[in-house]
Design a protein around this motif. Sequence first.
Motif, PDB file in Angstrom:
ATOM      1  N   ARG A   1       0.835  -1.195   0.000  1.00  0.00           N
ATOM      2  CA  ARG A   1       0.000   0.000   0.000  1.00  0.00           C
ATOM      3  C   ARG A   1       0.876   1.253   0.000  1.00  0.00           C
ATOM      4  N   GLN A   2       0.493   2.239  -0.813  1.00  0.00           N
ATOM      5  CA  GLN A   2       1.190   3.511  -0.853  1.00  0.00           C
ATOM      6  C   GLN A   2       0.300   4.596  -0.249  1.00  0.00           C
ATOM      7  N   PHE A   3       0.928   5.491   0.492  1.00  0.00           N
ATOM      8  CA  PHE A   3       0.200   6.545   1.190  1.00  0.00           C
ATOM      9  C   PHE A   3       0.495   7.894   0.545  1.00  0.00           C
ATOM     10  N   SER A   4      -0.530   8.713   0.404  1.00  0.00           N
ATOM     11  CA  SER A   4      -0.343  10.060  -0.122  1.00  0.00           C
ATOM     12  C   SER A   4       0.240  10.947   0.969  1.00  0.00           C
ATOM     13  N   LEU A   5       0.725  12.131   0.574  1.00  0.00           N
ATOM     14  CA  LEU A   5       1.260  13.077   1.551  1.00  0.00           C
ATOM     15  C   LEU A   5       0.194  13.482   2.557  1.00  0.00           C
ATOM     16  N   GLU A   6      -1.037  13.600   2.068  1.00  0.00           N
ATOM     17  CA  GLU A   6      -2.127  13.987   2.960  1.00  0.00           C
ATOM     18  C   GLU A   6      -2.360  12.923   4.032  1.00  0.00           C
ATOM     19  N   GLU A   7      -2.311  11.637   3.644  1.00  0.00           N
ATOM     20  CA  GLU A   7      -2.508  10.550   4.596  1.00  0.00           C
ATOM     21  C   GLU A   7      -1.348  10.486   5.593  1.00  0.00           C
ATOM     22  N   LYS A   8      -0.126  10.712   5.094  1.00  0.00           N
ATOM     23  CA  LYS A   8       1.019  10.711   5.997  1.00  0.00           C
ATOM     24  C   LYS A   8       0.924  11.838   7.022  1.00  0.00           C
TER      25      LYS A   8
ATOM     26  N   VAL B   1       0.962  11.559  11.189  1.00  0.00           N
ATOM     27  CA  VAL B   1       1.873  12.328  12.037  1.00  0.00           C
ATOM     28  C   VAL B   1       1.088  13.207  13.008  1.00  0.00           C
ATOM     29  N   GLU B   2       0.021  13.818  12.540  1.00  0.00           N
ATOM     30  CA  GLU B   2      -0.802  14.665  13.407  1.00  0.00           C
ATOM     31  C   GLU B   2      -1.449  13.857  14.530  1.00  0.00           C
ATOM     32  N   ALA B   3      -1.798  12.599  14.242  1.00  0.00           N
ATOM     33  CA  ALA B   3      -2.386  11.731  15.281  1.00  0.00           C
ATOM     34  C   ALA B   3      -1.373  11.465  16.386  1.00  0.00           C
ATOM     35  N   VAL B   4      -0.111  11.231  16.003  1.00  0.00           N
ATOM     36  CA  VAL B   4       0.937  11.022  17.012  1.00  0.00           C
ATOM     37  C   VAL B   4       1.169  12.306  17.801  1.00  0.00           C
ATOM     38  N   ASP B   5       1.158  13.451  17.113  1.00  0.00           N
ATOM     39  CA  ASP B   5       1.380  14.730  17.780  1.00  0.00           C
ATOM     40  C   ASP B   5       0.254  15.061  18.765  1.00  0.00           C
ATOM     41  N   SER B   6      -0.928  14.496  18.518  1.00  0.00           N
ATOM     42  CA  SER B   6      -2.055  14.793  19.411  1.00  0.00           C
ATOM     43  C   SER B   6      -1.935  14.093  20.768  1.00  0.00           C
ATOM     44  N   GLY B   7      -0.955  13.180  20.915  1.00  0.00           N
ATOM     45  CA  GLY B   7      -0.735  12.520  22.193  1.00  0.00           C
ATOM     46  C   GLY B   7      -1.106  11.046  22.218  1.00  0.00           C
ATOM     47  N   LYS B   8      -1.608  10.531  21.133  1.00  0.00           N
ATOM     48  CA  LYS B   8      -1.983   9.122  21.092  1.00  0.00           C
ATOM     49  C   LYS B   8      -0.740   8.237  21.104  1.00  0.00           C
ATOM     50  N   ARG B   9      -0.895   7.022  21.642  1.00  0.00           N
ATOM     51  CA  ARG B   9       0.199   6.065  21.637  1.00  0.00           C
ATOM     52  C   ARG B   9       0.474   5.601  20.214  1.00  0.00           C
ATOM     53  N   LYS B  10       1.767   5.386  19.930  1.00  0.00           N
ATOM     54  CA  LYS B  10       2.155   4.989  18.581  1.00  0.00           C
ATOM     55  C   LYS B  10       1.516   3.670  18.170  1.00  0.00           C
ATOM     56  N   GLY B  11       1.404   2.733  19.119  1.00  0.00           N
ATOM     57  CA  GLY B  11       0.788   1.453  18.792  1.00  0.00           C
ATOM     58  C   GLY B  11      -0.672   1.619  18.410  1.00  0.00           C
ATOM     59  N   ASP B  12      -1.390   2.531  19.129  1.00  0.00           N
ATOM     60  CA  ASP B  12      -2.802   2.766  18.810  1.00  0.00           C
ATOM     61  C   ASP B  12      -2.955   3.456  17.457  1.00  0.00           C
ATOM     62  N   VAL B  13      -2.033   4.363  17.163  1.00  0.00           N
ATOM     63  CA  VAL B  13      -2.084   5.048  15.870  1.00  0.00           C
ATOM     64  C   VAL B  13      -1.835   4.063  14.730  1.00  0.00           C
ATOM     65  N   ALA B  14      -0.878   3.158  14.917  1.00  0.00           N
ATOM     66  CA  ALA B  14      -0.578   2.166  13.888  1.00  0.00           C
ATOM     67  C   ALA B  14      -1.793   1.285  13.608  1.00  0.00           C
TER      68      ALA B  14
ATOM     69  N   GLU C   1      -4.944   2.125  14.219  1.00  0.00           N
ATOM     70  CA  GLU C   1      -6.026   2.955  13.674  1.00  0.00           C
ATOM     71  C   GLU C   1      -5.888   3.129  12.162  1.00  0.00           C
ATOM     72  N   PHE C   2      -4.648   3.285  11.700  1.00  0.00           N
ATOM     73  CA  PHE C   2      -4.447   3.506  10.267  1.00  0.00           C
ATOM     74  C   PHE C   2      -4.044   2.244   9.521  1.00  0.00           C
ATOM     75  N   GLY C   3      -3.964   1.127  10.222  1.00  0.00           N
ATOM     76  CA  GLY C   3      -3.663  -0.150   9.582  1.00  0.00           C
ATOM     77  C   GLY C   3      -2.259  -0.250   9.044  1.00  0.00           C
ATOM     78  N   ILE C   4      -1.298   0.271   9.787  1.00  0.00           N
ATOM     79  CA  ILE C   4       0.099   0.209   9.362  1.00  0.00           C
ATOM     80  C   ILE C   4       0.920  -0.462  10.442  1.00  0.00           C
ATOM     81  N   THR C   5       2.107  -0.908  10.058  1.00  0.00           N
ATOM     82  CA  THR C   5       3.002  -1.552  11.009  1.00  0.00           C
ATOM     83  C   THR C   5       3.781  -0.495  11.787  1.00  0.00           C
ATOM     84  N   PRO C   6       4.306  -0.849  12.948  1.00  0.00           N
ATOM     85  CA  PRO C   6       5.114   0.104  13.721  1.00  0.00           C
ATOM     86  C   PRO C   6       6.316   0.631  12.936  1.00  0.00           C
ATOM     87  N   SER C   7       6.921  -0.221  12.090  1.00  0.00           N
ATOM     88  CA  SER C   7       8.079   0.229  11.308  1.00  0.00           C
ATOM     89  C   SER C   7       7.678   1.288  10.280  1.00  0.00           C
TER      90      SER C   7
END
Length: 559
Positions: free
Chosen positions: A48-55, A59-72, A74-80
């Motif tokens: 899967r390829q992500f657009s700049l808008e999706e990326k 990043v904004e979700a992580v900046d909002s204070g959410k845990r990285k594991g929860d963000v991963a 939520e968006f269906g991506i791996t931690p890496s």
Amino acid sequence: MLSSMTVWRAFFATLVAKQAARRNQTALLVVASPHSLEMANKGNKKRRQFSLEEKMKVVEAVDSGKRKGDVAKEFGITPSTLSTFLKDRTKFEKKVREASVGPQRKRMRSALYDDIDKAVFAWFQEIHAKNILVTGSVIRKKALNLANMLGYDNFQASVGWLNRFRDRHGIALKAVCREDTDRLMNGLGIDKVNEWHAGEIIKLIADYSPDDIFNADETGVFFQLLPQHTLAAKGDHCRGGKKAKQRLTALFCCNASGTEKMRPLIVGRSASPRCLKNIHSLPCDYRANQWAWMTRDLFNEWLMQVDARMKRAERRILLLIDNCSAHNMLPRLERIQVGYLPSNCTAVLQPLNLGIIHTMKVLYRSHLLKQILLKLSSREDQEKVDIKQAIDMIAAAWWSVKPSTVVKCWQKAGIIPMEFAECDIESAASEPDTAIEKLWHTVAIATCVPNEVNFQDFVTADDDLIISQDTDIIQGMVAGENTSEAGSEDEGEVSLPQQPKVTITEAISSVQKLRQFLSTCVDVPDAIFGQLNGIDEYLMKRVTQILVDSKITDFLQTK
């Protein structure tokens, strides 16, 4: 024997059954292992390829204070993958912030001709901000023009390039049929003119007298153009190259009453041409850049100087200009109110375009013809005009434009009422026109001008010259280029013999010789003697001041 065969068959059947069962059990074990299943499907899984808008959203979700594991999750991506987004955030944030790549773009790969790409997009942003309709063909033409200015001869603005350019910057273009284009250029243009005459211009001029309403505009001049080369020059836009060394751009400004014409600004290619060495006074302001075009900085500098003069004179003026690229970012002005003429309507609304500049060119070309005729009569070789001579003749032609001509053009634009002028603007002296035609006919025969070329062709040969087009954009694209010093050794300038310096005593003597010559002529106008008196008075003031400032010992002869 029979029983023995039966036993062997039963044995082999049992053995085969056990092997089959063992294979099925192994297969069941493989399917039951989640890790093995993931490894098996990994080769068939589409990346899967992500657009700049999706990326950016990740990043904004992580900046909002959410845990990285929860963000991963939520968006269906791996931690890496999440770590890669955070690592590269500076790159794609810059792309989005500068709008150099569209937000739907999934790759940040640069164009093959990156500087052309940046220049075209900078131009597109300016045009889009003005709500001007732009088609794909217009973008392709602009790209070729900018590529030429940047020195790329092999660049092709193909349809494929246009599609990739649109994808890179997230630009959506609407198709415009020919009927729509004609409607926009004709019907809508007429509507704009009528609407402007009926509303906006009335509001603009309400608080100003015709003495304080001005129009400024630029024109290009092939200052070395000879009559026999008219056909080759006519229609030449002169975008650059050798032709740029033979051209100037002149800015003119005058008021609606015809009582005031401002000092012209002339832009050449050479910052310090040889013919201006030791020259400290000119009948105009002179500036230079690589293209001999009007730029935003030059126009703003001129505006600030006019604003300062109006402030000293305690005047407020209205300045009407078109919306070319050099006029679209103005400085803060105290005494000048700027009014823009409607786009695509300057041919019928701009007074300078309705005959004032044309009259100046008629007078300038007449000066050229007289010089050629003098050379022919004295059997001297024809020498090309240098920048100093061109400046003198352009300024002389500008000051010779009659107030009645200026007023007539303002009235033709519909900006001032027809009953304003007290003089008879329709009365045009046919004698000067006849004299010019005779002069043209004589020079045309002597210099072998083609029969299909007339004097008006000679006058209008440089009407299509580009005077301002994206120079500010290109200046930012060309690394290490200093346009103020461009062409300081002007290769296109003719090398004339250096004239000896004239002393003030010789100048006064020349005026006296002129008086003596004119006294032998018949029917010399009083205005000519008046002009000589002014020159004589100026020179006498200069020499008197020099004598007063000198020491008494300078006049004593030592024995």
